[in-house]
Motif scaffolding. Structure first.
Motif, PDB file in Angstrom:
ATOM      1  N   GLU A   1     -19.485  34.542 -49.058  1.00 19.59           N
ATOM      2  CA  GLU A   1     -18.469  35.224 -48.255  1.00 19.59           C
ATOM      3  C   GLU A   1     -18.565  34.755 -46.816  1.00 19.59           C
ATOM      4  N   LYS A   2     -17.416  34.760 -46.131  1.00 20.39           N
ATOM      5  CA  LYS A   2     -17.385  34.272 -44.761  1.00 20.39           C
ATOM      6  C   LYS A   2     -16.415  35.094 -43.936  1.00 20.39           C
ATOM      7  N   ILE A   3     -16.786  35.357 -42.695  1.00 17.58           N
ATOM      8  CA  ILE A   3     -15.863  35.946 -41.733  1.00 17.58           C
ATOM      9  C   ILE A   3     -15.917  35.095 -40.475  1.00 17.58           C
ATOM     10  N   THR A   4     -14.879  35.187 -39.675  1.00 16.90           N
ATOM     11  CA  THR A   4     -14.859  34.487 -38.400  1.00 16.90           C
ATOM     12  C   THR A   4     -14.935  35.530 -37.302  1.00 16.90           C
ATOM     13  N   VAL A   5     -15.842  35.340 -36.381  1.00 19.64           N
ATOM     14  CA  VAL A   5     -16.017  36.268 -35.267  1.00 19.64           C
ATOM     15  C   VAL A   5     -15.856  35.469 -33.986  1.00 19.64           C
ATOM     16  N   TYR A   6     -14.994  35.939 -33.115  1.00 17.40           N
ATOM     17  CA  TYR A   6     -14.803  35.282 -31.827  1.00 17.40           C
ATOM     18  C   TYR A   6     -15.653  35.994 -30.787  1.00 17.40           C
ATOM     19  N   VAL A   7     -16.397  35.230 -30.013  1.00 17.31           N
ATOM     20  CA  VAL A   7     -17.244  35.790 -28.961  1.00 17.31           C
ATOM     21  C   VAL A   7     -16.922  35.094 -27.649  1.00 17.31           C
ATOM     22  N   SER A   8     -17.269  35.760 -26.556  1.00 18.58           N
ATOM     23  CA  SER A   8     -17.070  35.148 -25.245  1.00 18.58           C
ATOM     24  C   SER A   8     -18.160  34.100 -25.020  1.00 18.58           C
ATOM     25  N   SER A   9     -17.968  33.283 -24.021  1.00 17.46           N
ATOM     26  CA  SER A   9     -18.985  32.275 -23.722  1.00 17.46           C
ATOM     27  C   SER A   9     -20.288  32.941 -23.289  1.00 17.46           C
ATOM     28  N   ASP A  10     -20.209  34.075 -22.600  1.00 16.83           N
ATOM     29  CA  ASP A  10     -21.425  34.797 -22.207  1.00 16.83           C
ATOM     30  C   ASP A  10     -22.168  35.344 -23.427  1.00 16.83           C
ATOM     31  N   GLU A  11     -21.420  35.882 -24.399  1.00 19.21           N
ATOM     32  CA  GLU A  11     -22.048  36.402 -25.610  1.00 19.21           C
ATOM     33  C   GLU A  11     -22.700  35.277 -26.409  1.00 19.21           C
ATOM     34  N   LEU A  12     -22.039  34.137 -26.482  1.00 21.60           N
ATOM     35  CA  LEU A  12     -22.619  32.992 -27.186  1.00 21.60           C
ATOM     36  C   LEU A  12     -23.873  32.502 -26.473  1.00 21.60           C
ATOM     37  N   PHE A  13     -23.830  32.467 -25.155  1.00 21.65           N
ATOM     38  CA  PHE A  13     -25.002  32.076 -24.370  1.00 21.65           C
ATOM     39  C   PHE A  13     -26.156  33.049 -24.621  1.00 21.65           C
TER      40      PHE A  13
END
Length: 126
Positions: free
Chosen positions: A64-76
């Motif tokens: 199973e897969k979902i796509t989650v969008y995060v801000s650049s700060d959250e990814l950092f």
């Protein structure tokens, strides 16, 4: 048609370089788990209830897969957490595994504490 060669990633190269500390070496002998209570930021030092802990699924094939969008700060911050886990705790985990463990921890807290859970408190505050 050219064949693509699959090479190991950095995690596979450094997996054995860090040994997880044993419970005795970490001083966890006889330690009682505690839970943090949202609110004033002070820890609740009562022993945590003994329920089977939810766990993230770890390193396995996921269907199973979902796509989650995060801000650049959250990814950092997520990448920083991954590096802290490796450097200070000797734990090698990719970002997906960290996210799965975090989701499991939040869902377990929601199940145990309902309206007083960290997830409910954070969602209400936004």
């Amino acid at each position: 048609m050219a064949r693509r060669v699959s090479l190991p990633g950095a995690d596979e190269f450094f997996r054995h370089a860090f040994a997880a500390p044993s419970a005795e070496a970490a001083g966890a002998e006889g330690a009682t788990p505690v839970r943090l209570v949202p609110g004033d930021g002070q820890p609740d030092l009562r022993p945590a209830e003994r329920l089977p802990a939810k766990r993230g699924s770890g390193r396995e094939r996921h269907d199973e897969k979902i796509t989650v969008y995060v801000s650049s700060d959250e990814l950092f911050d997520l990448e920083h957490a991954r590096l802290v886990l490796r450097r200070h705790h000797g734990l090698s985990a990719d970002r997906g595994r960290i996210v799965r463990e975090a989701v499991a921890a939040l869902l377990e807290d929601l199940e145990q504490h309902g309206d007083d859970s960290v997830l409910v408190q954070r969602l209400r505050s936004r």
